[in-house]
Motif scaffolding. Structure first.
Motif, PDB file in Angstrom:
ATOM      1  N   ASN A  42      10.684  11.262  10.710  1.00 56.56           N
ATOM      2  CA  ASN A  42      10.315  10.720   9.390  1.00 56.56           C
ATOM      3  C   ASN A  42       9.659   9.360   9.591  1.00 56.56           C
ATOM      4  OD1 ASN A  42      13.284   9.965  10.018  1.00 56.56           O
ATOM      5  ND2 ASN A  42      12.575   8.413   8.582  1.00 56.56           N
ATOM      6  N   ARG A  43       9.345   8.702   8.486  1.00 61.39           N
ATOM      7  CA  ARG A  43       8.724   7.377   8.564  1.00 61.39           C
ATOM      8  C   ARG A  43       9.710   6.275   8.191  1.00 61.39           C
ATOM      9  NH1 ARG A  43       3.361   6.707   9.188  1.00 61.39           N
ATOM     10  NH2 ARG A  43       2.168   8.635   9.129  1.00 61.39           N
ATOM     11  N   GLY A  44       9.581   5.138   8.884  1.00 62.07           N
ATOM     12  CA  GLY A  44      10.377   3.970   8.530  1.00 62.07           C
ATOM     13  C   GLY A  44       9.856   3.363   7.242  1.00 62.07           C
ATOM     14  N   ASN A  45      10.766   2.990   6.359  1.00 66.35           N
ATOM     15  CA  ASN A  45      10.310   2.507   5.039  1.00 66.35           C
ATOM     16  C   ASN A  45       9.766   1.082   5.086  1.00 66.35           C
ATOM     17  OD1 ASN A  45      12.524   0.587   3.599  1.00 66.35           O
ATOM     18  ND2 ASN A  45      13.565   2.051   4.951  1.00 66.35           N
ATOM     19  N   LYS A  46      10.007   0.350   6.171  1.00 68.58           N
ATOM     20  CA  LYS A  46       9.448  -1.001   6.271  1.00 68.58           C
ATOM     21  C   LYS A  46       8.288  -1.045   7.262  1.00 68.58           C
ATOM     22  CE  LYS A  46      13.760  -3.149   4.877  1.00 68.58           C
ATOM     23  NZ  LYS A  46      15.081  -3.515   5.381  1.00 68.58           N
ATOM     24  N   THR A  47       8.474  -0.378   8.401  1.00 67.57           N
ATOM     25  CA  THR A  47       7.440  -0.407   9.448  1.00 67.57           C
ATOM     26  C   THR A  47       6.372   0.661   9.244  1.00 67.57           C
ATOM     27  OG1 THR A  47       8.729   1.141  10.751  1.00 67.57           O
ATOM     28  CG2 THR A  47       9.080  -1.196  11.210  1.00 67.57           C
ATOM     29  N   VAL A  67      23.741  14.737   7.251  1.00 68.12           N
ATOM     30  CA  VAL A  67      24.933  13.965   6.878  1.00 68.12           C
ATOM     31  C   VAL A  67      24.837  12.558   7.451  1.00 68.12           C
ATOM     32  CG1 VAL A  67      27.456  13.882   7.027  1.00 68.12           C
ATOM     33  CG2 VAL A  67      26.291  16.103   6.841  1.00 68.12           C
ATOM     34  N   GLY A  68      24.835  11.551   6.572  1.00 66.61           N
ATOM     35  CA  GLY A  68      24.673  10.148   6.987  1.00 66.61           C
ATOM     36  C   GLY A  68      26.004   9.525   7.386  1.00 66.61           C
ATOM     37  N   SER A  69      26.660  10.105   8.376  1.00 61.04           N
ATOM     38  CA  SER A  69      28.025   9.690   8.739  1.00 61.04           C
ATOM     39  C   SER A  69      28.051   8.465   9.652  1.00 61.04           C
ATOM     40  CB  SER A  69      28.739  10.842   9.436  1.00 61.04           C
ATOM     41  OG  SER A  69      27.976  11.282  10.537  1.00 61.04           O
ATOM     42  N   LYS A  70      27.107   8.391  10.569  1.00 66.58           N
ATOM     43  CA  LYS A  70      27.067   7.319  11.578  1.00 66.58           C
ATOM     44  C   LYS A  70      28.447   7.109  12.195  1.00 66.58           C
ATOM     45  CE  LYS A  70      25.082   2.757  12.436  1.00 66.58           C
ATOM     46  NZ  LYS A  70      24.665   1.477  11.865  1.00 66.58           N
ATOM     47  N   TRP A  79      18.454   5.359   8.538  1.00 62.81           N
ATOM     48  CA  TRP A  79      17.563   6.483   8.237  1.00 62.81           C
ATOM     49  C   TRP A  79      17.763   6.988   6.816  1.00 62.81           C
ATOM     50  CZ3 TRP A  79      20.042  10.986   6.992  1.00 62.81           C
ATOM     51  CH2 TRP A  79      21.282  11.264   7.560  1.00 62.81           C
ATOM     52  N   VAL A  80      18.936   6.736   6.257  1.00 63.39           N
ATOM     53  CA  VAL A  80      19.196   7.128   4.864  1.00 63.39           C
ATOM     54  C   VAL A  80      18.184   6.449   3.928  1.00 63.39           C
ATOM     55  CG1 VAL A  80      20.854   6.713   2.973  1.00 63.39           C
ATOM     56  CG2 VAL A  80      21.633   7.721   5.140  1.00 63.39           C
ATOM     57  N   TYR A  81      17.917   5.157   4.185  1.00 66.46           N
ATOM     58  CA  TYR A  81      16.975   4.417   3.317  1.00 66.46           C
ATOM     59  C   TYR A  81      15.544   4.902   3.547  1.00 66.46           C
ATOM     60  CZ  TYR A  81      21.246   1.840   2.956  1.00 66.46           C
ATOM     61  OH  TYR A  81      22.583   1.537   2.762  1.00 66.46           O
ATOM     62  N   ASN A  82      15.278   5.301   4.779  1.00 65.60           N
ATOM     63  CA  ASN A  82      13.950   5.863   5.056  1.00 65.60           C
ATOM     64  C   ASN A  82      13.737   7.158   4.278  1.00 65.60           C
ATOM     65  OD1 ASN A  82      13.508   3.786   6.891  1.00 65.60           O
ATOM     66  ND2 ASN A  82      14.189   4.986   8.643  1.00 65.60           N
ATOM     67  N   LEU A  83      14.757   8.023   4.268  1.00 64.98           N
ATOM     68  CA  LEU A  83      14.603   9.312   3.568  1.00 64.98           C
ATOM     69  C   LEU A  83      14.566   9.131   2.051  1.00 64.98           C
ATOM     70  CD1 LEU A  83      16.711  11.944   5.541  1.00 64.98           C
ATOM     71  CD2 LEU A  83      14.463  11.022   6.015  1.00 64.98           C
ATOM     72  N   ARG A  84      15.295   8.123   1.571  1.00 59.98           N
ATOM     73  CA  ARG A  84      15.233   7.866   0.121  1.00 59.98           C
ATOM     74  C   ARG A  84      13.833   7.401  -0.271  1.00 59.98           C
ATOM     75  NH1 ARG A  84      21.078   4.765  -0.446  1.00 59.98           N
ATOM     76  NH2 ARG A  84      22.344   6.663  -0.565  1.00 59.98           N
ATOM     77  N   ALA A  85      13.178   6.658   0.619  1.00 61.09           N
ATOM     78  CA  ALA A  85      11.849   6.119   0.318  1.00 61.09           C
ATOM     79  C   ALA A  85      10.750   7.168   0.492  1.00 61.09           C
ATOM     80  CB  ALA A  85      11.568   4.910   1.207  1.00 61.09           C
ATOM     81  N   ALA A 132      35.253   5.968   7.010  1.00 56.30           N
ATOM     82  CA  ALA A 132      34.183   5.182   6.378  1.00 56.30           C
ATOM     83  C   ALA A 132      34.585   4.834   4.951  1.00 56.30           C
ATOM     84  CB  ALA A 132      32.891   5.988   6.365  1.00 56.30           C
ATOM     85  N   ASP A 133      34.512   3.572   4.615  1.00 55.11           N
ATOM     86  CA  ASP A 133      34.884   3.154   3.264  1.00 55.11           C
ATOM     87  C   ASP A 133      33.646   3.206   2.369  1.00 55.11           C
ATOM     88  OD1 ASP A 133      36.384   2.240   1.189  1.00 55.11           O
ATOM     89  OD2 ASP A 133      36.266   0.128   1.767  1.00 55.11           O
ATOM     90  N   ARG A 134      33.041   4.396   2.273  1.00 53.48           N
ATOM     91  CA  ARG A 134      31.819   4.571   1.479  1.00 53.48           C
ATOM     92  C   ARG A 134      31.662   6.059   1.200  1.00 53.48           C
ATOM     93  NH1 ARG A 134      27.655   6.269   5.461  1.00 53.48           N
ATOM     94  NH2 ARG A 134      28.663   6.052   7.481  1.00 53.48           N
ATOM     95  N   VAL A 135      30.827   6.387   0.250  1.00 52.45           N
ATOM     96  CA  VAL A 135      30.493   7.794   0.022  1.00 52.45           C
ATOM     97  C   VAL A 135      29.424   8.153   1.048  1.00 52.45           C
ATOM     98  CG1 VAL A 135      29.549   9.477  -1.607  1.00 52.45           C
ATOM     99  CG2 VAL A 135      31.027   7.630  -2.431  1.00 52.45           C
ATOM    100  N   ILE A 136      29.721   9.112   1.901  1.00 54.91           N
ATOM    101  CA  ILE A 136      28.770   9.468   2.963  1.00 54.91           C
ATOM    102  C   ILE A 136      27.576  10.207   2.345  1.00 54.91           C
ATOM    103  CG2 ILE A 136      28.456  10.938   5.007  1.00 54.91           C
ATOM    104  CD1 ILE A 136      31.216  10.039   5.917  1.00 54.91           C
ATOM    105  N   PRO A 137      26.364   9.672   2.517  1.00 55.63           N
ATOM    106  CA  PRO A 137      25.195  10.335   1.913  1.00 55.63           C
ATOM    107  C   PRO A 137      24.963  11.721   2.532  1.00 55.63           C
ATOM    108  CG  PRO A 137      24.660   8.085   2.600  1.00 55.63           C
ATOM    109  CD  PRO A 137      25.996   8.416   3.193  1.00 55.63           C
ATOM    110  N   VAL A 138      24.634  12.663   1.659  1.00 51.45           N
ATOM    111  CA  VAL A 138      24.332  14.038   2.080  1.00 51.45           C
ATOM    112  C   VAL A 138      22.957  14.391   1.520  1.00 51.45           C
ATOM    113  CG1 VAL A 138      24.982  16.470   1.800  1.00 51.45           C
ATOM    114  CG2 VAL A 138      26.759  14.756   2.187  1.00 51.45           C
TER     115      VAL A 138
END
Ligand code: F42
Length: 145
Positions: A42-47, A67-70, A79-85, A132-138
């Motif tokens: 995919n593409r980086g959302n900043k670079t 699954v954005g588990s890291k 990469w989650v932010y890249n895919l959202r963008a 992880a103290d977050r909702v894991i992005p899917v």
């Protein structure tokens, strides 16, 4: 596509190099687990550079669940932010490369169904969710018709 920037994590960059460099015939599993991996491009959302991320292979018919588990880290992988963008990705599954579009799954019923498939494919996701103290992005990657 513009320049490819490898992951700064050496083991990840090495897996991509082996997987892609062999045309999808080597480096196909996650280290000692023996469980299959796909490579998402995919593409980086900043670079705007080309990024390649190995993820566990979680198949739902012709689609893949990403699954954005890291590893249960407290923060989302970037990469989650890249895919959202930019939801346009290429998924390599062994020798097969498919142009796909991803969408983040927010609907709770759909999320539960896909989460169950993900944990079946890669059981440690269940521990990562607790850690992880977050909702894991899917995300669901679907072939571009
Ligand atoms: N990670 C998962 O989250 N889920 C998995 O199922 C998974 C499986 C897996 C299997 C094999 C393997 O080798 C690795 C696996 N990983 C899995 C790890 C995964 O490949 C990623 O390394 C991990 O999720 C961390 O992703 P990350 O995107 O946070 O990677 C960091 C280390 C990284 O590459 N950071 C770059 C850097 O230079 O610091 C930034 C990369 C980037 O995309 N930058 C953007 C840009 O514009 O280019 C900007 C992003 C922004 O918004 O800041």
């Amino acid at each position: 596509m513009t320049e490819y920037i490898p992951s700064p994590r050496e083991w990840v960059a090495n897996q991509v190099e082996l997987y892609e460099g062999s045309g999808g015939t080597e480096g196909l599993t996650l280290r000692e687990t023996g469980l299959p991996v796909v490579v998402v491009t995919n593409r980086g959302n900043k670079t705007n550079a080309v990024r390649k991320t190995p993820l566990m292979r979680v198949a739902d018919g012709a689609n893949y669940v990403l699954v954005g588990s890291k590893g249960g880290a407290p923060e989302n992988p970037v990469w989650v932010y890249n895919l959202r963008a930019d939801p346009n990705v290429e998924v390599r599954d062994k020798t097969v490369v498919t142009q796909m579009r991803v969408r983040e799954v927010d609907d709770s019923t759909e999320r539960e169904r896909l989460w169950a498939i993900a944990v079946e494919a890669y059981p440690p996701y269940a521990e990562y969710k607790l850690k992880a103290d977050r909702v894991i992005p899917v995300f669901l990657a679907e072939p571009i018709a």
